[in-house]
Design a protein around this motif. Structure first.
Motif, PDB file in Angstrom:
ATOM      1  N   CYS A 181     -17.274  -0.087  -3.433  1.00 16.13           N
ATOM      2  CA  CYS A 181     -16.222  -1.025  -3.042  1.00 16.13           C
ATOM      3  C   CYS A 181     -15.586  -1.677  -4.270  1.00 16.13           C
ATOM      4  O   CYS A 181     -14.374  -1.890  -4.323  1.00 16.13           O
ATOM      5  N   ALA A 182     -16.409  -1.982  -5.280  1.00 13.85           N
ATOM      6  CA  ALA A 182     -15.869  -2.568  -6.514  1.00 13.85           C
ATOM      7  C   ALA A 182     -14.898  -1.604  -7.179  1.00 13.85           C
ATOM      8  O   ALA A 182     -13.847  -2.006  -7.699  1.00 13.85           O
ATOM      9  N   GLY A 183     -15.244  -0.313  -7.141  1.00 17.23           N
ATOM     10  CA  GLY A 183     -14.334   0.689  -7.692  1.00 17.23           C
ATOM     11  C   GLY A 183     -13.018   0.735  -6.951  1.00 17.23           C
ATOM     12  O   GLY A 183     -11.946   0.864  -7.542  1.00 17.23           O
ATOM     13  N   VAL A 184     -13.079   0.621  -5.606  1.00 16.81           N
ATOM     14  CA  VAL A 184     -11.860   0.622  -4.804  1.00 16.81           C
ATOM     15  C   VAL A 184     -10.988  -0.585  -5.137  1.00 16.81           C
ATOM     16  O   VAL A 184      -9.769  -0.483  -5.279  1.00 16.81           O
ATOM     17  N   LEU A 185     -11.609  -1.761  -5.268  1.00 22.47           N
ATOM     18  CA  LEU A 185     -10.857  -2.962  -5.613  1.00 22.47           C
ATOM     19  C   LEU A 185     -10.161  -2.811  -6.959  1.00 22.47           C
ATOM     20  O   LEU A 185      -9.032  -3.264  -7.151  1.00 22.47           O
ATOM     21  N   PHE A 186     -10.834  -2.159  -7.903  1.00 22.88           N
ATOM     22  CA  PHE A 186     -10.212  -1.921  -9.200  1.00 22.88           C
ATOM     23  C   PHE A 186      -9.006  -0.998  -9.066  1.00 22.88           C
ATOM     24  O   PHE A 186      -7.948  -1.222  -9.657  1.00 22.88           O
ATOM     25  N   MET A 187      -9.178   0.067  -8.248  1.00 24.22           N
ATOM     26  CA  MET A 187      -8.082   1.024  -8.067  1.00 24.22           C
ATOM     27  C   MET A 187      -6.886   0.395  -7.383  1.00 24.22           C
ATOM     28  O   MET A 187      -5.743   0.793  -7.592  1.00 24.22           O
ATOM     29  N   LEU A 188      -7.130  -0.614  -6.531  1.00 26.45           N
ATOM     30  CA  LEU A 188      -6.046  -1.236  -5.771  1.00 26.45           C
ATOM     31  C   LEU A 188      -5.628  -2.574  -6.358  1.00 26.45           C
ATOM     32  O   LEU A 188      -5.037  -3.392  -5.663  1.00 26.45           O
ATOM     33  N   GLN A 189      -5.899  -2.812  -7.632  1.00 25.30           N
ATOM     34  CA  GLN A 189      -5.592  -4.095  -8.236  1.00 25.30           C
ATOM     35  C   GLN A 189      -4.099  -4.397  -8.107  1.00 25.30           C
ATOM     36  O   GLN A 189      -3.277  -3.490  -8.110  1.00 25.30           O
ATOM     37  N   PRO A 190      -3.748  -5.681  -7.959  1.00 21.10           N
ATOM     38  CA  PRO A 190      -2.335  -6.041  -7.838  1.00 21.10           C
ATOM     39  C   PRO A 190      -1.531  -5.483  -9.002  1.00 21.10           C
ATOM     40  O   PRO A 190      -1.920  -5.579 -10.160  1.00 21.10           O
ATOM     41  N   GLY A 191      -0.380  -4.901  -8.645  1.00 17.78           N
ATOM     42  CA  GLY A 191       0.474  -4.317  -9.661  1.00 17.78           C
ATOM     43  C   GLY A 191       0.121  -2.886  -9.989  1.00 17.78           C
ATOM     44  O   GLY A 191       0.823  -2.234 -10.759  1.00 17.78           O
ATOM     45  N   GLY A 192      -0.979  -2.358  -9.422  1.00 19.22           N
ATOM     46  CA  GLY A 192      -1.370  -0.981  -9.681  1.00 19.22           C
ATOM     47  C   GLY A 192      -0.441  -0.009  -8.982  1.00 19.22           C
ATOM     48  O   GLY A 192       0.325  -0.350  -8.091  1.00 19.22           O
ATOM     49  N   GLU A 193      -0.528   1.284  -9.376  1.00 18.82           N
ATOM     50  CA  GLU A 193       0.354   2.295  -8.822  1.00 18.82           C
ATOM     51  C   GLU A 193       0.110   2.515  -7.339  1.00 18.82           C
ATOM     52  O   GLU A 193       1.035   2.791  -6.579  1.00 18.82           O
ATOM     53  N   LEU A 194      -1.165   2.411  -6.898  1.00 17.79           N
ATOM     54  CA  LEU A 194      -1.460   2.684  -5.495  1.00 17.79           C
ATOM     55  C   LEU A 194      -0.809   1.661  -4.582  1.00 17.79           C
ATOM     56  O   LEU A 194      -0.379   1.991  -3.471  1.00 17.79           O
ATOM     57  N   VAL A 195      -0.728   0.396  -5.022  1.00 19.34           N
ATOM     58  CA  VAL A 195      -0.093  -0.618  -4.188  1.00 19.34           C
ATOM     59  C   VAL A 195       1.371  -0.272  -3.977  1.00 19.34           C
ATOM     60  O   VAL A 195       1.923  -0.406  -2.885  1.00 19.34           O
ATOM     61  N   ALA A 196       2.013   0.210  -5.031  1.00 19.05           N
ATOM     62  CA  ALA A 196       3.425   0.574  -4.930  1.00 19.05           C
ATOM     63  C   ALA A 196       3.636   1.773  -4.026  1.00 19.05           C
ATOM     64  O   ALA A 196       4.729   1.999  -3.534  1.00 19.05           O
ATOM     65  N   LEU A 197       2.595   2.560  -3.780  1.00 20.24           N
ATOM     66  CA  LEU A 197       2.736   3.768  -2.974  1.00 20.24           C
ATOM     67  C   LEU A 197       2.337   3.544  -1.513  1.00 20.24           C
ATOM     68  O   LEU A 197       2.050   4.481  -0.795  1.00 20.24           O
ATOM     69  N   GLY A 198       2.313   2.328  -1.075  1.00 23.19           N
ATOM     70  CA  GLY A 198       2.089   2.059   0.341  1.00 23.19           C
ATOM     71  C   GLY A 198       0.641   2.021   0.749  1.00 23.19           C
ATOM     72  O   GLY A 198       0.284   2.488   1.837  1.00 23.19           O
ATOM     73  N   SER A 199      -0.217   1.451  -0.105  1.00 20.58           N
ATOM     74  CA  SER A 199      -1.641   1.427   0.215  1.00 20.58           C
ATOM     75  C   SER A 199      -1.952   0.519   1.400  1.00 20.58           C
ATOM     76  O   SER A 199      -2.983   0.701   2.053  1.00 20.58           O
ATOM     77  N   ALA A 200      -1.076  -0.455   1.696  1.00 23.61           N
ATOM     78  CA  ALA A 200      -1.340  -1.352   2.829  1.00 23.61           C
ATOM     79  C   ALA A 200      -1.451  -0.559   4.126  1.00 23.61           C
ATOM     80  O   ALA A 200      -2.359  -0.780   4.936  1.00 23.61           O
ATOM     81  N   MET A 201      -0.521   0.398   4.322  1.00 20.20           N
ATOM     82  CA  MET A 201      -0.555   1.230   5.526  1.00 20.20           C
ATOM     83  C   MET A 201      -1.844   2.048   5.571  1.00 20.20           C
ATOM     84  O   MET A 201      -2.494   2.155   6.625  1.00 20.20           O
ATOM     85  N   LEU A 202      -2.239   2.604   4.431  1.00 16.31           N
ATOM     86  CA  LEU A 202      -3.447   3.421   4.396  1.00 16.31           C
ATOM     87  C   LEU A 202      -4.710   2.582   4.542  1.00 16.31           C
ATOM     88  O   LEU A 202      -5.703   3.052   5.090  1.00 16.31           O
ATOM     89  N   LEU A 203      -4.682   1.335   4.062  1.00 21.26           N
ATOM     90  CA  LEU A 203      -5.844   0.470   4.237  1.00 21.26           C
ATOM     91  C   LEU A 203      -6.063   0.142   5.710  1.00 21.26           C
ATOM     92  O   LEU A 203      -7.201   0.104   6.184  1.00 21.26           O
TER      93      LEU A 203
END
Length: 285
Positions: free
Chosen positions: A139-161
Motif C-alpha cells: 500500500c505504501a508503494g501505491v501511495l508513492f505511485m499516486l502522489q499528488p502531481g504524479g503522472e498517474l493522477v493526471a491519467l484519471g486514477s480517480a476513476m480507476l481507484l
C-alpha cells in the motif's frame, strides 16, 4: 433462499493449491487484458464488453460442457456480475484514453489492502502480522505511485481507484459465492453480464472507437483476437472461482500485486510502453 454451506477452514495443502491457481489466473487475465487493449482502437470499450460477454460466455459453456451453470445465490451473483461489468468499463475506457497496462495495474495494487480489511468483517478471517506487513508495504508503494502531481493522477486514477474498490468487494463476494455456486457458474454469469452492460454503454460516444460506433461485425483478425480474449477470460474466471474456494482472501490479497509485473513486461514488449517513473521507482512488494 440458496442453501449456504459453512465456509470451510482450508488446510495448508489446500491453501497452497488455491494460491497457485489464483497466481495462474492473474497471469492469464494479464494476457487477456493485453489482447483487448490491442483491439480497443478497432471496437471501443463498449464493443469489447459486448464481445467479451458473447464469446466469453460461450467459451465457458464449451469448457464446462454446459454443466453446473445454474445460479444458486442469484441476487449476489447478479450484483457481483453487474459491478464487475462496471469495473471492466472503467479499465477499458482508461486504456482507450492512453493509460498503460502497468500504470493501470499500479492503481489496482491498492486492492490487497481493501481485500484484507473487508475479509475481516465479511468473512471472519483472522489476519496475522506478516500479512498485514506485506499488505502495508504494498500500500505504501501505491501511495508513492499516486502522489499528488504524479503522472498517474493526471491519467484519471480517480476513476480507476473507484473501480479498484469495487473490484476488491467483488473478490470478497467470490469467496462467499463458493459456498453456493460452482466456479463455472460464477465465470459464466460474470461474463454474460458484460454483453448487456456493453450494449447500454453504446449510448455514450466515449465508449466508441475513434472513428464512430463500433462495427456490427469486426474484421476477421479482430474477431480472432477477440476469440483469444474470450477464451483467456473464461479460463481466468474459472481459475479464480476455484482458487478462492481453497485459500483465504487475506492470503490471496498480496497476489493482486503480480499483474503489475505482467503489465510492465507485456506493455513494453507489445507497445514499447514505459510506465510512469513512480511506478518503476516503487514496485509494491
Amino acid at each position: 433462499m440458496p442453501v449456504t454451506r459453512p465456509m470451510a477452514v482450508p488446510t495448508g495443502e489446500d491453501a497452497v493449491r488455491g494460491l497457485t491457481i489464483v497466481a495462474l489466473g492473474y497471469a492469464v487475465i494479464a494476457l487477456a487484458d493485453a489482447t483487448v487493449k490491442w483491439v480497443l482502437p478497432e471496437i471501443g470499450p463498449a464493443g469489447a464488453m459486448i464481445w467479451r460477454g458473447l464469446l466469453g460466455g460461450g467459451a465457458v459453456l464449451l469448457l464446462s460442457r454446459g454443466r453446473a451453470l445454474r445460479a444458486v445465490n442469484r441476487r449476489l451473483l447478479a450484483i457481483r456480475s453487474l459491478l464487475q461489468a462496471s469495473v471492466s468499463a472503467a479499465w477499458y475506457l482508461a486504456w482507450s484514453l492512453g493509460v498503460t497496462l502497468a500504470d493501470s495495474y499500479a492503481v489496482a495494487a491498492a486492492s490487497p489492502l481493501l481485500m484484507t480489511l473487508l475479509a475481516i468483517p465479511l468473512l471472519g478471517e483472522k489476519v496475522g502480522w506478516r500479512r498485514w506487513c506485506s499488505t502495508a508495504v504494498g500500500c505504501a508503494g501505491v501511495l508513492f505511485m499516486l502522489q499528488p502531481g504524479g503522472e498517474l493522477v493526471a491519467l484519471g486514477s480517480a476513476m480507476l481507484l473507484v473501480a479498484t474498490a469495487i473490484m476488491a468487494l467483488t473478490r470478497i463476494w467470490t469467496r462467499i459465492l463458493t459456498r453456493t455456486d460452482t466456479p463455472d457458474s460464477m465465470a459464466f454469469w460474470v461474463l454474460a453480464a458484460q454483453a448487456p452492460v456493453g450494449a447500454a454503454m453504446l449510448a455514450w460516444p466515449a465508449m466508441w472507437p475513434a472513428g464512430g460506433p463500433p462495427p456490427l461485425l469486426p474484421a476477421f483478425w479482430v474477431m480472432a483476437v477477440l476469440a483469444c480474449f474470450a477464451g483467456l477470460n473464461a479460463m481466468a474466471q474459472i481459475l479464480f472461482g476455484r482458487g478462492y474456494a481453497l485459500a483465504p482472501v487475506s492470503a490471496i490479497a498480496p497476489f493482486e500485486y503480480t499483474p503489475l509485473l505482467w503489465g510492465i513486461a507485456l506493455g513494453f514488449l507489445i507497445w514499447d510502453e514505459v510506465p510512469a517513473w513512480t511506478t518503476l521507482a516503487a514496485p509494491p512488494w
